[in-house]
Design an enzyme around this catalytic site. Sequence first.
Site, PDB file in Angstrom:
ATOM      1  N   THR A 191       1.671  -4.438   4.208  1.00 12.18           N
ATOM      2  CA  THR A 191       1.584  -4.776   5.628  1.00 12.18           C
ATOM      3  C   THR A 191       0.925  -6.141   5.875  1.00 12.18           C
ATOM      4  OG1 THR A 191      -0.524  -3.617   5.859  1.00 12.18           O
ATOM      5  CG2 THR A 191       1.477  -2.350   6.322  1.00 12.18           C
ATOM      6  N   ASP A 192       0.177  -6.640   4.874  1.00 16.88           N
ATOM      7  CA  ASP A 192      -0.565  -7.890   5.121  1.00 16.88           C
ATOM      8  C   ASP A 192       0.347  -9.042   5.515  1.00 16.88           C
ATOM      9  OD1 ASP A 192      -2.859  -6.536   4.457  1.00 16.88           O
ATOM     10  OD2 ASP A 192      -3.173  -7.537   2.535  1.00 16.88           O
ATOM     11  N   SER A 233       1.319  -7.403  -1.085  1.00 15.71           N
ATOM     12  CA  SER A 233       2.069  -8.414  -0.332  1.00 15.71           C
ATOM     13  C   SER A 233       1.395  -9.783  -0.241  1.00 15.71           C
ATOM     14  CB  SER A 233       2.454  -7.894   1.046  1.00 15.71           C
ATOM     15  OG  SER A 233       1.357  -7.880   1.921  1.00 15.71           O
ATOM     16  N   THR A 287       0.821  -1.216   0.000  1.00 15.99           N
ATOM     17  CA  THR A 287       0.000   0.000   0.000  1.00 15.99           C
ATOM     18  C   THR A 287       0.856   1.268   0.000  1.00 15.99           C
ATOM     19  OG1 THR A 287      -1.801  -1.137   1.085  1.00 15.99           O
ATOM     20  CG2 THR A 287      -1.756   1.227   1.368  1.00 15.99           C
TER      21      THR A 287
HETATM   22  N1  ASP Z   1      -3.016  -5.262   0.987  1.00 14.73           N
HETATM   23  C1  ASP Z   1      -1.848  -4.428   1.179  1.00 14.73           C
HETATM   24  C2  ASP Z   1      -0.597  -5.262   1.014  1.00 14.73           C
HETATM   25  O1  ASP Z   1      -0.268  -5.999   1.911  1.00 14.73           O
HETATM   26  C3  ASP Z   1      -1.912  -3.857   2.543  1.00 14.73           C
HETATM   27  C4  ASP Z   1      -0.812  -2.915   2.911  1.00 14.73           C
HETATM   28  O2  ASP Z   1       0.220  -2.822   2.311  1.00 14.73           O
HETATM   29  O3  ASP Z   1      -1.026  -2.219   3.921  1.00 14.73           O
HETATM   30  O4  ASP Z   1       0.039  -5.164  -0.001  1.00 14.73           O
END
Ligand code: ASP
Length: 327
Positions: free
Chosen positions: A89-90, A57, A14
């Site tokens: 973050t995932d 991710s 993200t």
């Molecule tokens: N769905 C996103 C990812 O993990 C979430 C993020 O980056 O906060 O790529």
Amino acid sequence: MARPRLLVLSLGGTITMVPGSEGGIVPKLGAEELVSSVPALADVAEIVAQSPFRLPSPSLGPNDLVEVARQIRVAFAEGFDAAMVVQGTDTIEESAFLLDLLVDSDKPVVVTGAMRGASAPGAEGGANLLAAAQVATSPEAAGLGTLAVLNDEIHAARFVQKAHTALPSAFLSPICGPLGIVAEGRARFFTRVSRKPNLAIPDQAPAPIALLKWSMGDDGRLLRNLPSLGFQGLVIEGMGSGNVPADVAPLLGDLAASLPIAYATRAATGPVFTQTYGYPGSQMDLVARGILPSGLLSGLKARLLMALALSDGGTHDAVRQAFEPYQ
Ligand code: ASP
């Protein structure tokens, strides 16, 4: 004074996302764009920025992180002082743990990302990048393995978990809290973690390991299909301190003859037990059937540890040895 040399590798997430042509945000920015969007980073370190991936991710695989670990090891051998990995973050809790296992150096590795897209109001990506760089270049971060830095908090790879779907404060280390914080541009550590043994970078992709969360009334009917699906190991998230229904224990015991199996907990945190409950299906029953406790590791992290221990022809004994330091 010479600034520390910092390698920044962006994998996507993200923090790199902006609106796409078909609606929603998609990964677009690369490491150089991220770094140049935070001019203060130039005061912290001499940065080399690269973008091995531009992925959300959930689409990163363990083998991608093996490649990232390899790049970091090469960079450290060439004289870089620290490395930062920027990603979605995932899966940060998994990537950080893989890097913790595979980067055999006291030099700091820091993983960061952001919950808000790059063009969202209040996007916190820039602040997280700066805080992560301040931690990565802090002399006190040496010897702590891989750290995750988000929301000005510093977490150890082995404990950090994504605990919220939306908030910038999504990351917790429920078992012990953060190791420290970043305040006034400086990393301040309250506590330290001891290093655990590193594992070799595997030549082959990490072994496929199934992860099953146990739920009320699950009779274990999925278990007998696991070997035919190509899984080489299994981690279960048992109930509470690591228990399963009485009828499931013998099924797991039979399967443990052909596959290494470890039990973690479906509870949010806490060590699994090994010597408290003696009823059928309890952890004592599982241990007696050759099933390994994951100790302090979550199911997600235990699965990755098993995948690496079994890669390149690793045996059941290699898995047992790999889990020992986490008890
Ligand atoms: N769905 C996103 C990812 O993990 C979430 C993020 O980056 O906060 O790529």
